[in-house]
Design a protein around this motif. Structure first.
Motif, PDB file in Angstrom:
ATOM      1  N   LYS A  12      19.599  -5.179   3.819  1.00 18.74           N
ATOM      2  CA  LYS A  12      19.411  -3.767   3.482  1.00 18.74           C
ATOM      3  C   LYS A  12      20.115  -2.871   4.505  1.00 18.74           C
ATOM      4  O   LYS A  12      20.091  -3.119   5.707  1.00 18.74           O
ATOM      5  CB  LYS A  12      17.912  -3.453   3.482  1.00 18.74           C
TER       6      LYS A  12
ATOM      7  N   GLY B  58      18.951  -1.031  -2.916  1.00 24.37           N
ATOM      8  CA  GLY B  58      18.322   0.272  -2.732  1.00 24.37           C
ATOM      9  C   GLY B  58      18.966   1.273  -3.670  1.00 24.37           C
ATOM     10  O   GLY B  58      20.123   1.107  -4.057  1.00 24.37           O
ATOM     11  N   SER B  60      19.919   3.139  -7.136  1.00 21.69           N
ATOM     12  CA  SER B  60      20.136   2.591  -8.476  1.00 21.69           C
ATOM     13  C   SER B  60      21.596   2.754  -8.881  1.00 21.69           C
ATOM     14  O   SER B  60      22.325   3.568  -8.324  1.00 21.69           O
ATOM     15  CB  SER B  60      19.229   3.287  -9.493  1.00 21.69           C
ATOM     16  N   LYS B  75      17.860  -0.878 -10.957  1.00 19.28           N
ATOM     17  CA  LYS B  75      17.196  -0.306  -9.788  1.00 19.28           C
ATOM     18  C   LYS B  75      17.009  -1.340  -8.700  1.00 19.28           C
ATOM     19  O   LYS B  75      17.277  -2.526  -8.892  1.00 19.28           O
ATOM     20  CB  LYS B  75      15.825   0.258 -10.206  1.00 19.28           C
ATOM     21  N   GLU B  76      16.498  -0.878  -7.572  1.00 20.83           N
ATOM     22  CA  GLU B  76      16.214  -1.744  -6.428  1.00 20.83           C
ATOM     23  C   GLU B  76      15.481  -3.002  -6.882  1.00 20.83           C
ATOM     24  O   GLU B  76      14.490  -2.931  -7.612  1.00 20.83           O
ATOM     25  CB  GLU B  76      15.352  -0.974  -5.410  1.00 20.83           C
ATOM     26  N   TYR B  98      23.924  -2.214  -2.139  1.00 18.51           N
ATOM     27  CA  TYR B  98      24.064  -3.386  -3.003  1.00 18.51           C
ATOM     28  C   TYR B  98      24.586  -4.596  -2.239  1.00 18.51           C
ATOM     29  O   TYR B  98      25.175  -4.469  -1.162  1.00 18.51           O
ATOM     30  CB  TYR B  98      25.006  -3.080  -4.191  1.00 18.51           C
TER      31      TYR B  98
END
Lengths: 105, 105
Positions: A12, B58, B60, B75-76, B98
């Motif tokens: 992340k 995280g 979208s 989405k996440e 991503y």
């Protein structure tokens, strides 16, 4: 060194300033933590915890270091240090690619 | 898996669309290549070489896959595949984080 080997990479991203500044955390084999980041055009202020070594990997950063009155431009291949527990200002005029090392003194 | 371990990380970023799309290349221990990237708000078209697996870490992504007429929001925590040697369109309405995996078939 153009690569980090045997590193742990946190998937992340770290996201700041609505995504205009983002980075990924990399932990080296010896436990040293670095972040690889991108700053888009804008003006930013950051606060340090540990002392930081900022290497410009691409583009450039105009930096005003603590205790100074003027901005100095650092370009690809150049680097600067920021003292621990301080604040510094950046003006980014072109997309900047950077590596930040956190130095425990 | 929230981290990649024993990975090689290329320091320099991959920069597209004036920095609105950027990524870092990570090579896993078994040689598999992935990119960890950020897309800022905008509309983009990408072309694939290898088949791609895109995981949204995280934010979208609104994606129009090859051979389809409409955009689907991922989405996440969600992911989608893009066929090899194809093009796909993205509309990004919020900053998207991503991970892209390249799948050799």
């Amino acid at each position: 060194m153009s690569e980090f080997k045997n590193a742990t990479v946190v998937k992340k991203a770290n996201v700041y300033f609505d995504g205009k500044v983002t980075s990924r955390t990399v932990i080296l084999e010896d436990g040293e933590r670095k972040t690889l980041g991108i700053m888009l055009q804008g003006e930013y202020e950051f606060a340090t915890g540990a002392k930081e070594l900022m290497e410009v990997l691409g583009g450039s950063l105009d930096v005003r270091l603590p205790g100074t009155d003027s901005y100095v431009t650092y370009k690809e291949g150049e680097s600067f240090e920021v003292p621990a527990n301080s604040k510094f200002q950046l003006i980014v005029k072109e997309v900047a690619d950077y590596c930040c090392s956190y130095i425990n003194e």
